[in-house]
Design a protein around this motif. Sequence first.
Motif, PDB file in Angstrom:
ATOM      1  N   VAL A   1     -23.280   2.224 -10.260  1.00  0.00           N
ATOM      2  CA  VAL A   1     -22.216   2.572  -9.445  1.00  0.00           C
ATOM      3  C   VAL A   1     -21.852   2.915  -8.009  1.00  0.00           C
ATOM      4  CG1 VAL A   1     -20.424   1.802 -11.554  1.00  0.00           C
ATOM      5  CG2 VAL A   1     -20.349   4.234 -10.869  1.00  0.00           C
ATOM      6  N   GLU A   2     -21.296   2.041  -6.820  1.00  0.00           N
ATOM      7  CA  GLU A   2     -20.844   2.931  -5.545  1.00  0.00           C
ATOM      8  C   GLU A   2     -19.965   2.375  -5.208  1.00  0.00           C
ATOM      9  OE1 GLU A   2     -23.952   3.082  -2.101  1.00  0.00           O
ATOM     10  OE2 GLU A   2     -23.393   1.484  -2.800  1.00  0.00           O
ATOM     11  N   ALA A   3     -19.325   3.773  -4.063  1.00  0.00           N
ATOM     12  CA  ALA A   3     -17.983   4.343  -4.101  1.00  0.00           C
ATOM     13  C   ALA A   3     -17.901   2.775  -2.549  1.00  0.00           C
ATOM     14  CB  ALA A   3     -17.797   5.083  -3.707  1.00  0.00           C
ATOM     15  N   THR A   4     -17.357   2.001  -2.484  1.00  0.00           N
ATOM     16  CA  THR A   4     -17.140   1.212  -1.378  1.00  0.00           C
ATOM     17  C   THR A   4     -16.408   1.091  -0.531  1.00  0.00           C
ATOM     18  OG1 THR A   4     -16.989  -0.957  -2.022  1.00  0.00           O
ATOM     19  CG2 THR A   4     -19.528  -0.490  -2.372  1.00  0.00           C
ATOM     20  N   GLY A   5     -15.602   0.976   0.738  1.00  0.00           N
ATOM     21  CA  GLY A   5     -14.585   0.645   1.361  1.00  0.00           C
ATOM     22  C   GLY A   5     -13.934  -0.722   1.795  1.00  0.00           C
ATOM     23  N   GLY A   6     -13.491  -1.018   1.655  1.00  0.00           N
ATOM     24  CA  GLY A   6     -12.670  -2.508   2.145  1.00  0.00           C
ATOM     25  C   GLY A   6     -11.480  -2.003   3.369  1.00  0.00           C
ATOM     26  N   THR A   7     -11.937  -3.214   4.350  1.00  0.00           N
ATOM     27  CA  THR A   7     -10.909  -3.070   5.470  1.00  0.00           C
ATOM     28  C   THR A   7      -9.300  -3.439   5.560  1.00  0.00           C
ATOM     29  OG1 THR A   7     -12.790  -3.091   6.912  1.00  0.00           O
ATOM     30  CG2 THR A   7     -10.949  -3.722   8.073  1.00  0.00           C
ATOM     31  N   VAL A   8      -9.132  -2.926   5.680  1.00  0.00           N
ATOM     32  CA  VAL A   8      -6.692  -2.881   5.208  1.00  0.00           C
ATOM     33  C   VAL A   8      -6.109  -2.852   6.590  1.00  0.00           C
ATOM     34  CG1 VAL A   8      -4.785  -2.904   3.932  1.00  0.00           C
ATOM     35  CG2 VAL A   8      -7.081  -2.717   2.769  1.00  0.00           C
ATOM     36  N   ALA A   9      -4.660  -4.154   6.835  1.00  0.00           N
ATOM     37  CA  ALA A   9      -4.762  -4.121   8.371  1.00  0.00           C
ATOM     38  C   ALA A   9      -2.528  -4.256   7.969  1.00  0.00           C
ATOM     39  CB  ALA A   9      -5.018  -4.852   9.333  1.00  0.00           C
ATOM     40  N   LEU A  10      -1.767  -3.587   8.120  1.00  0.00           N
ATOM     41  CA  LEU A  10      -0.982  -3.893   8.002  1.00  0.00           C
ATOM     42  C   LEU A  10      -0.143  -4.035   8.919  1.00  0.00           C
ATOM     43  CD1 LEU A  10       0.049  -1.161   5.735  1.00  0.00           C
ATOM     44  CD2 LEU A  10      -0.814  -2.985   4.954  1.00  0.00           C
ATOM     45  N   MET A  11       1.017  -6.030   9.262  1.00  0.00           N
ATOM     46  CA  MET A  11       1.395  -5.911  10.152  1.00  0.00           C
ATOM     47  C   MET A  11       3.367  -5.663   9.600  1.00  0.00           C
ATOM     48  SD  MET A  11      -1.941  -6.976  10.106  1.00  0.00           S
ATOM     49  CE  MET A  11      -1.246  -8.836   8.533  1.00  0.00           C
ATOM     50  N   LYS A  12       3.681  -5.007  10.567  1.00  0.00           N
ATOM     51  CA  LYS A  12       5.454  -5.207  10.473  1.00  0.00           C
ATOM     52  C   LYS A  12       5.755  -6.574  10.269  1.00  0.00           C
ATOM     53  CE  LYS A  12       9.234  -3.094   9.478  1.00  0.00           C
ATOM     54  NZ  LYS A  12       9.094  -2.492   8.250  1.00  0.00           N
ATOM     55  N   ILE A  13       6.629  -7.100   9.773  1.00  0.00           N
ATOM     56  CA  ILE A  13       7.145  -8.548  10.064  1.00  0.00           C
ATOM     57  C   ILE A  13       8.809  -8.096   9.918  1.00  0.00           C
ATOM     58  CG2 ILE A  13       7.852 -10.447   9.201  1.00  0.00           C
ATOM     59  CD1 ILE A  13       4.669 -10.377   9.909  1.00  0.00           C
ATOM     60  N   THR A  14       9.613  -8.427  10.927  1.00  0.00           N
ATOM     61  CA  THR A  14      11.221  -8.106  10.961  1.00  0.00           C
ATOM     62  C   THR A  14      11.979  -9.581  11.321  1.00  0.00           C
ATOM     63  OG1 THR A  14      10.243  -7.767  13.804  1.00  0.00           O
ATOM     64  CG2 THR A  14      10.415  -6.407  11.959  1.00  0.00           C
ATOM     65  N   ASP A  15      10.774 -10.345  11.970  1.00  0.00           N
ATOM     66  CA  ASP A  15      12.253 -11.995  12.350  1.00  0.00           C
ATOM     67  C   ASP A  15      12.444 -12.352  11.068  1.00  0.00           C
ATOM     68  OD1 ASP A  15      12.704 -14.390  14.038  1.00  0.00           O
ATOM     69  OD2 ASP A  15      11.783 -15.204  12.626  1.00  0.00           O
ATOM     70  N   PRO A  16      13.794 -12.566  10.740  1.00  0.00           N
ATOM     71  CA  PRO A  16      14.447 -13.281   9.924  1.00  0.00           C
ATOM     72  C   PRO A  16      13.773 -14.775   8.877  1.00  0.00           C
ATOM     73  CG  PRO A  16      16.198 -12.625  11.194  1.00  0.00           C
ATOM     74  CD  PRO A  16      14.344 -12.674  11.878  1.00  0.00           C
ATOM     75  N   LYS A  17      13.629 -15.842   9.876  1.00  0.00           N
ATOM     76  CA  LYS A  17      12.234 -17.192   9.561  1.00  0.00           C
ATOM     77  C   LYS A  17      10.951 -16.345   8.820  1.00  0.00           C
ATOM     78  CE  LYS A  17      15.348 -20.354  13.147  1.00  0.00           C
ATOM     79  NZ  LYS A  17      14.642 -21.202  13.287  1.00  0.00           N
TER      80      LYS A  17
ATOM     81  N   THR B   1      -3.634   0.470  10.196  1.00  0.00           N
ATOM     82  CA  THR B   1      -5.022   0.180   9.177  1.00  0.00           C
ATOM     83  C   THR B   1      -5.600   1.262   8.117  1.00  0.00           C
ATOM     84  OG1 THR B   1      -7.088   0.953  11.202  1.00  0.00           O
ATOM     85  CG2 THR B   1      -5.809  -1.098  11.458  1.00  0.00           C
ATOM     86  N   ARG B   2      -6.738   0.845   7.414  1.00  0.00           N
ATOM     87  CA  ARG B   2      -6.609   2.017   6.314  1.00  0.00           C
ATOM     88  C   ARG B   2      -8.221   1.642   5.618  1.00  0.00           C
ATOM     89  NH1 ARG B   2      -5.340   2.239   0.555  1.00  0.00           N
ATOM     90  NH2 ARG B   2      -3.888   0.406   0.389  1.00  0.00           N
ATOM     91  N   LEU B   3      -9.074   2.782   5.253  1.00  0.00           N
ATOM     92  CA  LEU B   3      -9.826   1.839   4.314  1.00  0.00           C
ATOM     93  C   LEU B   3      -9.754   2.089   2.879  1.00  0.00           C
ATOM     94  CD1 LEU B   3     -12.282   3.926   5.722  1.00  0.00           C
ATOM     95  CD2 LEU B   3     -12.786   1.331   5.549  1.00  0.00           C
ATOM     96  N   CYS B   4      -9.712   1.355   2.238  1.00  0.00           N
ATOM     97  CA  CYS B   4      -9.469   1.294   0.498  1.00  0.00           C
ATOM     98  C   CYS B   4     -10.178   1.076  -0.184  1.00  0.00           C
ATOM     99  CB  CYS B   4      -8.811  -0.983  -0.160  1.00  0.00           C
ATOM    100  SG  CYS B   4      -8.246  -0.313  -1.435  1.00  0.00           S
ATOM    101  N   TRP B   5     -10.521   2.172  -0.989  1.00  0.00           N
ATOM    102  CA  TRP B   5     -12.185   2.332  -1.412  1.00  0.00           C
ATOM    103  C   TRP B   5     -12.369   1.945  -3.456  1.00  0.00           C
ATOM    104  CZ3 TRP B   5     -17.010   4.460   0.825  1.00  0.00           C
ATOM    105  CH2 TRP B   5     -16.375   4.746   2.381  1.00  0.00           C
ATOM    106  N   TYR B   6     -13.084   1.256  -3.364  1.00  0.00           N
ATOM    107  CA  TYR B   6     -13.426   0.979  -4.888  1.00  0.00           C
ATOM    108  C   TYR B   6     -14.318   1.095  -5.005  1.00  0.00           C
ATOM    109  CZ  TYR B   6     -10.159  -3.058  -3.335  1.00  0.00           C
ATOM    110  OH  TYR B   6      -8.920  -3.205  -3.144  1.00  0.00           O
ATOM    111  N   SER B   7     -14.507   0.809  -7.194  1.00  0.00           N
ATOM    112  CA  SER B   7     -16.073   1.750  -6.997  1.00  0.00           C
ATOM    113  C   SER B   7     -16.439   0.139  -7.571  1.00  0.00           C
ATOM    114  CB  SER B   7     -15.766   1.781  -9.134  1.00  0.00           C
ATOM    115  OG  SER B   7     -16.528   2.465  -9.276  1.00  0.00           O
ATOM    116  N   ASP B   8     -17.524  -0.039  -6.455  1.00  0.00           N
ATOM    117  CA  ASP B   8     -18.450  -1.789  -7.019  1.00  0.00           C
ATOM    118  C   ASP B   8     -19.434  -1.410  -8.104  1.00  0.00           C
ATOM    119  OD1 ASP B   8     -17.690  -3.754  -6.282  1.00  0.00           O
ATOM    120  OD2 ASP B   8     -18.152  -2.787  -3.985  1.00  0.00           O
TER     121      ASP B   8
END
Length: 471
Positions: free
Chosen positions: A258-274, A366-373
């Motif tokens: 196995v190996e530790a691998t990182g994925g790219t994650v992005a978060l976006m704040k949503i404020t518009d009610p619709k 943004t952040r790296l989310c790491w898994y065990s592959d």
Amino acid sequence: MFDEAVIIVGAGVSGLSTAYALLKRGYRNVHIFDKRDYVHLGYNYFKGCDSPSSDMNKIFRAAYGEQTHYQKMSLDSRKIFLEWNQRIKDCDFEGGQPIYFNSGNVHLTSHHTLPPFEQLTLQNMSSSQAICVSDVDATERARAIGQPASSVDPFEMKRRGKHLQGVLDTTGGMIVADKACRWVLHLCRTEFAASFHTHFGPWQGAIDHLLVDYVKGTIEKKCMGIKTRDGQLHVANLTITACGPWTTEVVPEAAEKVEATGGTVALMKITDPKALEKYSEEKFPTWTFDVREKGIGGLYGFPVRNGFMKIGYRGLKWTNPTKMLNSKVKTAFSDDPEENVPLFGLKLIKQFIKEHIPEVKKLDKTRLCWYSDSEDNDFLISYCPFYANRSLFTIAGDSGHAFMMFGSIGDVIADIIEETNENAFLKELFSWQRKREPLNAINKGVDDPRALCNQLMATESDWVVRETCKL
């Protein structure tokens, strides 16, 4: 056997599900360790919890192409999630809101015909469980079984005159990841208070090393337990490592698997009610786009949770090779912290947002989310052959599967630990000794083009999606 101490290192999905399964089978001396104080931090990434289990949300799906064993494990897990939803509501746990939202999981593709994986999914799931989104009656069929209309075409591609192809898994949806972990931890602590012992925190919960003794008259070694960073020795007949991407730091022998691998994650704040209504957990599915396309594919996303929309990229799985490890986890909370992500994956996320999600003007985090592959994308759930007397058991290589199977994986692990006749096929599939054609190239070191040292890293200036927006 049931009174002997069992040590579990790691309190994420694998560790918690194993603990709960063993406790239900009558084990009366289960100790779980983790360097994060999850009782107080609540598996919240923003509070410093950086394990893959510490997240707002995860995808649930049972669509697995020809891998019907994973399909069954996911469907078994889904039954448990539905039971947990009801129990959470009945006892008003943290307000009684569910941990599993069945709003669908749609696999979108840029191809005009379905890729082989999706074709096999349609063959192996029932017509009510899997729907081809390009079928003329797809929306009608989805609505008939209670799916939101947006689950078939979440980005209104047909209305915009764009190509629409893919498969909707109607059993799929979203898991509230951090709450699901808190719930199972709660079950262990309340239903088995006398038998379940937590050791959490950076000193009493963090493993320093395995305790090893050599079998008299041989060169064989036996795991005797662990030493934690506070200097305490914890002895057990069975030590279970469920350390996710930190596995090779605890069990170096696992680096061959196995190996530790990182994925790219992005978060976006949503404020518009619709927009909040449109992308809500009840009305919007989880989704993937060209997820099995290497490089330029591999996007996935979620409804809005706590005001944030999350999109990830796993087309390329980043590594962080060091002199001591094939790949070492590196997050904003590591000793050698990394606040940013590779620009390549972030550009693909921004490109998708620009084309399909008009409400988003910029990224907010943004952040790296790491898994065990693992090298073949299957779990490693097995006694470690380098330790005698079945003294060390390793759970790793979840490769992003584990959360979907949170409800069922614990019993599979317990069957393999107890060497019962149940799940013999899975025991072989997940064994340390298996020999199969590798799907992932692991242990490539600094020459690996996926290595972070070979990447141009993004900065906050790269968070703008539409040029009219200012940071």
